[in-house]
Write a protein that holds these residues in place. Structure first.
Motif, mmCIF file in Angstrom:
data_model
loop_
_atom_site.group_PDB
_atom_site.id
_atom_site.type_symbol
_atom_site.label_atom_id
_atom_site.label_comp_id
_atom_site.label_asym_id
_atom_site.label_seq_id
_atom_site.Cartn_x
_atom_site.Cartn_y
_atom_site.Cartn_z
ATOM 1 N N MET A 1 59.379 0.853 -21.695
ATOM 2 C CA MET A 1 58.804 1.740 -22.713
ATOM 3 C C MET A 1 58.455 0.928 -23.952
ATOM 4 S SD MET A 1 61.176 5.060 -23.016
ATOM 5 C CE MET A 1 60.809 6.550 -22.179
ATOM 6 N N GLU A 2 57.322 1.264 -24.527
ATOM 7 C CA GLU A 2 56.966 0.610 -25.787
ATOM 8 C C GLU A 2 57.077 1.661 -26.892
ATOM 9 O OE1 GLU A 2 53.237 -1.433 -25.762
ATOM 10 O OE2 GLU A 2 53.498 -2.055 -27.854
ATOM 11 N N ILE A 3 57.927 1.400 -27.852
ATOM 12 C CA ILE A 3 58.196 2.395 -28.900
ATOM 13 C C ILE A 3 57.464 1.954 -30.157
ATOM 14 C CG2 ILE A 3 60.014 3.744 -30.024
ATOM 15 C CD1 ILE A 3 60.279 3.389 -26.900
ATOM 16 N N ILE A 4 56.455 2.713 -30.555
ATOM 17 C CA ILE A 4 55.651 2.348 -31.727
ATOM 18 C C ILE A 4 55.983 3.345 -32.836
ATOM 19 C CG2 ILE A 4 53.310 1.990 -32.605
ATOM 20 C CD1 ILE A 4 52.486 1.547 -29.607
ATOM 21 N N ILE A 5 56.706 2.853 -33.838
ATOM 22 C CA ILE A 5 57.150 3.731 -34.928
ATOM 23 C C ILE A 5 56.225 3.504 -36.118
ATOM 24 C CG2 ILE A 5 59.064 4.341 -36.447
ATOM 25 C CD1 ILE A 5 60.939 3.001 -34.335
ATOM 26 N N GLN A 6 55.650 4.581 -36.611
ATOM 27 C CA GLN A 6 54.704 4.480 -37.725
ATOM 28 C C GLN A 6 55.165 5.389 -38.868
ATOM 29 O OE1 GLN A 6 51.468 2.528 -37.741
ATOM 30 N NE2 GLN A 6 53.025 1.517 -36.478
ATOM 31 N N ALA B 1 65.475 10.357 -24.760
ATOM 32 C CA ALA B 1 64.437 9.906 -23.811
ATOM 33 C C ALA B 1 64.385 8.388 -23.749
ATOM 34 C CB ALA B 1 63.076 10.470 -24.218
ATOM 35 N N VAL B 2 64.594 7.730 -24.886
ATOM 36 C CA VAL B 2 64.446 6.272 -24.947
ATOM 37 C C VAL B 2 65.758 5.562 -24.628
ATOM 38 C CG1 VAL B 2 63.889 4.333 -26.475
ATOM 39 C CG2 VAL B 2 62.580 6.465 -26.641
ATOM 40 N N GLU B 3 66.847 6.088 -25.148
ATOM 41 C CA GLU B 3 68.101 5.323 -25.103
ATOM 42 C C GLU B 3 69.211 6.013 -24.300
ATOM 43 O OE1 GLU B 3 68.673 4.861 -29.324
ATOM 44 O OE2 GLU B 3 67.433 3.056 -29.393
ATOM 45 N N GLY B 4 68.956 7.221 -23.859
ATOM 46 C CA GLY B 4 69.986 7.946 -23.101
ATOM 47 C C GLY B 4 69.900 7.627 -21.621
ATOM 48 N N PRO B 5 70.873 8.117 -20.852
ATOM 49 C CA PRO B 5 70.800 7.952 -19.401
ATOM 50 C C PRO B 5 69.689 8.833 -18.818
ATOM 51 C CG PRO B 5 72.683 9.318 -20.026
ATOM 52 C CD PRO B 5 72.051 8.850 -21.305
ATOM 53 N N ILE B 6 69.129 8.414 -17.704
ATOM 54 C CA ILE B 6 68.091 9.224 -17.048
ATOM 55 C C ILE B 6 68.748 10.466 -16.462
ATOM 56 C CG2 ILE B 6 66.417 9.291 -15.157
ATOM 57 C CD1 ILE B 6 66.057 6.272 -15.562
ATOM 58 N N THR B 7 68.215 11.605 -16.871
ATOM 59 C CA THR B 7 68.811 12.869 -16.426
ATOM 60 C C THR B 7 67.771 13.984 -16.470
ATOM 61 O OG1 THR B 7 70.350 14.631 -17.056
ATOM 62 C CG2 THR B 7 69.698 13.155 -18.810
ATOM 63 N N ALA B 8 67.848 14.883 -15.471
ATOM 64 C CA ALA B 8 66.966 16.047 -15.472
ATOM 65 C C ALA B 8 67.270 16.975 -16.647
ATOM 66 C CB ALA B 8 67.083 16.797 -14.152
ATOM 67 N N SER B 9 68.387 16.760 -17.327
ATOM 68 C CA SER B 9 68.703 17.579 -18.502
ATOM 69 C C SER B 9 67.780 17.256 -19.670
ATOM 70 C CB SER B 9 70.151 17.365 -18.940
ATOM 71 O OG SER B 9 70.991 17.827 -17.911
ATOM 72 N N ASN B 10 67.174 16.074 -19.654
ATOM 73 C CA ASN B 10 66.091 15.737 -20.590
ATOM 74 C C ASN B 10 64.998 15.076 -19.754
ATOM 75 O OD1 ASN B 10 64.275 14.244 -22.192
ATOM 76 N ND2 ASN B 10 65.734 14.109 -23.878
ATOM 77 N N PRO B 11 64.035 15.883 -19.286
ATOM 78 C CA PRO B 11 63.045 15.357 -18.331
ATOM 79 C C PRO B 11 62.296 14.116 -18.824
ATOM 80 C CG PRO B 11 62.972 17.735 -18.370
ATOM 81 C CD PRO B 11 63.880 17.333 -19.501
ATOM 82 N N ALA B 12 62.114 13.979 -20.142
ATOM 83 C CA ALA B 12 61.378 12.811 -20.651
ATOM 84 C C ALA B 12 62.116 11.505 -20.389
ATOM 85 C CB ALA B 12 61.106 12.965 -22.151
ATOM 86 N N THR B 13 63.418 11.568 -20.090
ATOM 87 C CA THR B 13 64.158 10.324 -19.808
ATOM 88 C C THR B 13 63.601 9.602 -18.585
ATOM 89 O OG1 THR B 13 65.837 11.489 -18.496
ATOM 90 C CG2 THR B 13 66.321 11.164 -20.833
ATOM 91 N N ILE B 14 62.943 10.343 -17.679
ATOM 92 C CA ILE B 14 62.407 9.704 -16.468
ATOM 93 C C ILE B 14 61.332 8.671 -16.816
ATOM 94 C CG2 ILE B 14 60.562 11.365 -15.975
ATOM 95 C CD1 ILE B 14 62.810 9.636 -13.366
ATOM 96 N N LEU B 15 60.748 8.798 -18.009
ATOM 97 C CA LEU B 15 59.697 7.841 -18.407
ATOM 98 C C LEU B 15 60.257 6.418 -18.505
ATOM 99 C CD1 LEU B 15 57.867 10.093 -21.013
ATOM 100 C CD2 LEU B 15 57.060 9.478 -18.716
ATOM 101 N N PRO C 1 56.200 2.277 -15.411
ATOM 102 C CA PRO C 1 55.895 0.904 -15.836
ATOM 103 C C PRO C 1 55.113 0.791 -17.139
ATOM 104 C CG PRO C 1 54.635 1.503 -13.858
ATOM 105 C CD PRO C 1 55.606 2.605 -14.105
ATOM 106 N N VAL C 2 54.285 1.774 -17.477
ATOM 107 C CA VAL C 2 53.471 1.643 -18.705
ATOM 108 C C VAL C 2 53.523 2.937 -19.510
ATOM 109 C CG1 VAL C 2 51.268 0.867 -19.669
ATOM 110 C CG2 VAL C 2 51.863 0.221 -17.326
ATOM 111 N N THR C 3 54.553 3.084 -20.303
ATOM 112 C CA THR C 3 54.659 4.257 -21.179
ATOM 113 C C THR C 3 54.754 3.778 -22.615
ATOM 114 O OG1 THR C 3 55.650 5.749 -19.566
ATOM 115 C CG2 THR C 3 56.168 6.157 -21.869
ATOM 116 N N LYS C 4 53.876 4.342 -23.450
ATOM 117 C CA LYS C 4 53.910 4.029 -24.876
ATOM 118 C C LYS C 4 54.276 5.300 -25.640
ATOM 119 C CE LYS C 4 50.396 0.381 -24.734
ATOM 120 N NZ LYS C 4 50.076 0.376 -23.285
ATOM 121 N N LEU C 5 55.151 5.139 -26.616
ATOM 122 C CA LEU C 5 55.496 6.260 -27.497
ATOM 123 C C LEU C 5 54.931 5.967 -28.873
ATOM 124 C CD1 LEU C 5 57.595 6.747 -25.199
ATOM 125 C CD2 LEU C 5 59.187 7.463 -26.966
ATOM 126 N N CYS C 6 54.091 6.846 -29.385
ATOM 127 C CA CYS C 6 53.580 6.715 -30.755
ATOM 128 C C CYS C 6 54.265 7.812 -31.564
ATOM 129 C CB CYS C 6 52.064 6.892 -30.782
ATOM 130 S SG CYS C 6 51.179 5.610 -29.885
#
Ligand code: PGA
Length: 256
Positions: A1-6, A205-219, A223-228
């Motif tokens: 994941m690429e985390i772009i904080i603005q 989503a970014v730092e937690g364990p992958i879980t269906a309790s937060n579907p965005a964690t699957i990202l 291979p190519v997910t960017k967060l703006c």
């Protein structure tokens, strides 16, 4: 994941708009997945201002409410026409939005998947995130392998969306949404999130364990997910300084 904080939604959206503009210039027949809600409004305004050529582009929207008349101002058909499609040169036949009035919903959902596949697959999928971590309308506990299907909204999402409908009672209970498996097949995911009320969902989503309790964690598995995201949405990230450093020190060839 690429985390772009603005510092602001405007600055974060500028980067997302540049990523999409580059995609459309490099591949005029791109397939773009689109999202609705308040988050992508600024993105659509910027894309309109950029005067890009959409004549060869195909779009697929993530989701739609079930049973609202299509002309209802809160359908995603109305939203997309009003906020993007009427202002760009996209061909009507290249626009795809789930039909919330389909007579046979499972059949419709299967055909929607087939249309995505037949188009060559989604090049960039634009995503928002719910305060509960939903992407599309894949609510917590959605199968992480799910495909386009009917979903029932949580009370929290109906509360969050009441602002668009005037009251919570008016928010439909059922929706059609691309599945998480569908979203994971996009070549690139571009997730936007603004505001303090998204901070917890983003941190999970970014730092937690992958879980269906937060579907965005699957990202995390994509291979190519960017967060703006803006600073308030980044407020709960433990490694925010690292993400900022990565972004400001990208090699020239990697910049947008
Ligand atoms: P919002 O919704 O952009 O209106 O905050 C995001 C979502 O529910 O995915």
């Amino acid at each position: 994941m690429e985390i772009i904080i603005q510092p602001s939604p405007e600055a974060a959206t500028d980067i997302a708009a540049r990523i999409i503009a580059r995609q459309l210039r490099e591949k005029p027949k791109s397939v773009i997945g689109l999202a609705t809600g308040s988050t992508p409004l600024l993105l659509y305004r910027k894309l309109i201002e950029m005067n890009l050529d959409w004549s060869g582009v195909t779009t697929f929207n993530l989701d739609e409410y079930i049973s609202l008349p299509r002309e209802h101002p809160q359908t995603y058909h109305s939203f997309m026409r009003e906020n993007l499609f009427r202002n760009i040169n996209i061909a009507e036949e290249n626009i795809h939005i789930p039909d919330g009035n389909a007579k046979d919903i499972p059949q419709f959902c299967m055909e929607y998947e087939q249309q995505i596949h037949a188009s060559g697959g989604i090049d960039i999928q634009v995503l928002g995130i719910g305060t509960d971590g939903h992407i599309g309308f894949n609510e917590p506990t959605s199968s992480l392998a799910s495909r386009t299907r009917i979903k029932t909204l949580t009370q929290q999402t109906r509360r969050d969306n009441a602002r668009f409908f005037g009251s919570e009672e008016a928010v439909p209970h059922h929706v059609i949404t691309m599945g998480i498996g569908t979203i994971m097949e996009a070549r690139q995911n571009l997730l936007l999130a603004f505001g303090q009320n998204k901070a917890r969902a983003i941190a999970e989503a970014v730092e937690g364990p992958i879980t269906a309790s937060n579907p965005a964690t699957i990202l995390q598995m994509h291979p190519v997910t960017k967060l703006c995201i803006d600073e308030p949405a980044a407020a709960d990230l433990k490694r925010a300084d690292y993400y900022r450093w990565v972004y400001t020190n990208k090699p020239d060839w990697q910049t947008f």
